[in-house]
Scaffold this motif. Structure first.
Motif, PDB file in Angstrom:
ATOM      1  N   GLU A  19       0.679  -1.273   0.016  1.00  0.00           N
ATOM      2  CA  GLU A  19      -0.159   0.160  -0.270  1.00  0.00           C
ATOM      3  C   GLU A  19       0.815   1.295  -0.047  1.00  0.00           C
ATOM      4  N   SER A  20       0.439   2.353  -0.731  1.00  0.00           N
ATOM      5  CA  SER A  20       1.159   3.715  -0.905  1.00  0.00           C
ATOM      6  C   SER A  20      -0.035   4.540  -0.178  1.00  0.00           C
ATOM      7  N   VAL A  21       0.748   5.993   0.075  1.00  0.00           N
ATOM      8  CA  VAL A  21      -0.722   6.896   0.975  1.00  0.00           C
ATOM      9  C   VAL A  21       0.250   8.024   0.632  1.00  0.00           C
ATOM     10  N   HIS A  62      -4.237  14.636  -1.623  1.00  0.00           N
ATOM     11  CA  HIS A  62      -3.721  12.939  -1.107  1.00  0.00           C
ATOM     12  C   HIS A  62      -4.856  11.608  -1.814  1.00  0.00           C
ATOM     13  N   ASP A  64      -4.482   7.207  -1.919  1.00  0.00           N
ATOM     14  CA  ASP A  64      -4.498   5.959  -0.932  1.00  0.00           C
ATOM     15  C   ASP A  64      -4.210   4.953  -2.202  1.00  0.00           C
ATOM     16  N   PRO A  66      -4.601   1.356  -2.218  1.00  0.00           N
ATOM     17  CA  PRO A  66      -4.593  -0.096  -1.074  1.00  0.00           C
ATOM     18  C   PRO A  66      -4.510  -0.926  -2.053  1.00  0.00           C
ATOM     19  N   TYR A 268       4.424   3.985   2.993  1.00  0.00           N
ATOM     20  CA  TYR A 268       4.024   3.014   2.208  1.00  0.00           C
ATOM     21  C   TYR A 268       4.903   1.324   2.930  1.00  0.00           C
TER      22      TYR A 268
END
Length: 327
Positions: A19-21, A62, A64, A66, A268
């Protein structure tokens, strides 16, 4: 001047991350001196984008991602019409120093009067101030003083990438006598705040013109400062190139220092090492260029530093974004 900006950021991982935010400060400002004609973001793998205004009024996006991925690509495209700021007077009266002490200025500009983060006075900065007799500039009116200060910083430092990193304190540039626009901006901000002149960091882009004497890297983001003078409001000054900001400057975000407005930052999840590639292009608006051609022209290179992330590791953008901030 109608300018087209393309800003491509790619994260490559040597193993799949879960995952990356991310948060992004990439949308140019809407102001009296520049009109945002268009702005779009593309993210691969696809993600739903959200936005908000931060404490300084900057547009922050922003998202996400997932699902597992080995690459994250962010493409920001902007079209901006710039006019630059009105011609400044040759000087102001010395009463401007008294006006800077008013309750209005101290309240309105509270965040930009205090030392913060990278923009702080250090023994090395004090030695620099004394060596160049910078405090003597306060004998002039504030506008003349900050213009002359900009010239002192321009003459005192060579522009060279790779000497400092995005999280370097100002002492590194002061000791080396070299650095990039981020360093010069932090140094100038710290001195101005020491003079009780509100000063803020501006992140953005520059349409580079070598014939104008620009030292900035044309394939990178740029940074400069703005000082608040009661008679003129916010005035942009570019110590990297020793110019008052004009129609070739595209402002994206303002903050107390770089840490408030990195182009991107995030986290991440996964056991993987990451590499960063960045391409920036600023040009007069014309027929759109295909993405592969843009990437060739921008010549992004991988950041040399590699970093192994633990589960939910923070991507240290203040370090990795140095490729992006080699101004």
């Amino acid at each position: 001047m109608l300018l087209e900006v393309r800003h491509v950021t790619q994260y490559h991982y040597d193993a799949s991350v879960r995952e990356s935010v991310m948060e992004l400060w990439m949308q140019p400002q809407k102001s009296g001196s520049q009109r945002l004609v268009s702005f779009e973001l593309e993210v691969e793998p696809p993600a739903q984008l959200f936005s908000y205004a931060d404490a300084f009024g900057n547009a922050v996006y922003h998202f996400d991602v997932p699902q597992p991925h080995e690459r994250l690509t962010i493409v920001a495209r902007s079209a901006v019409e710039t006019a630059g700021q009105p011609d400044l007077p040759e000087a102001l009266d010395r009463g401007e120093w008294d006006r800077l002490k008013s309750d209005f200025v101290r309240g309105e500009c509270f965040d930009f009067l205090r030392p913060h983060g990278y923009a702080v006075e250090t023994p090395a900065l004090r030695a620099f101030i004394e060596r160049h007799q910078i405090d003597e500039l306060r004998h002039f009116d504030p506008l003349t003083a900050v213009r002359k200060l900009m010239g002192v910083i321009y003459d005192a430092f060579d522009y060279e990438t790779g000497v400092t990193t995005a999280d370097s304190p100002i002492d590194h540039a002061l000791e080396e006598g070299r650095g990039v626009c981020q360093d010069f901006s932090h140094i100038m901000i710290a001195i101005c705040r020491g003079w009780e002149i509100p000063a803020r960091y501006v992140s953005g882009y520059l349409f580079t013109n070598r014939t104008e004497g620009d030292r900035s890297d044309p394939d990178a983001t740029h940074a400069w400062i703005e000082v608040f003078l009661p008679s003129l409001r916010w005035v942009g000054l570019d110590p990297t190139n020793n110019v008052v900001t004009g129609e070739r400057h595209v402002a994206v975000a303002v903050g107390r220092d770089y840490a408030d407005v990195p182009p991107s930052q995030g986290v991440y999840k996964g056991e993987a090492e990451s590499q960063l590639a960045v391409g920036v292009s600023v040009r007069r608006a014309r027929t759109a260029i295909a993405e592969p051609e843009f990437m060739r022209m921008a010549q992004p290179t991988f950041n040399g530093g590699r970093r192994r992330a633990s589960s939910a590791a923070l991507i240290d953008q203040q370090r990795q974004q140095q490729q992006q901030q080699q101004q």
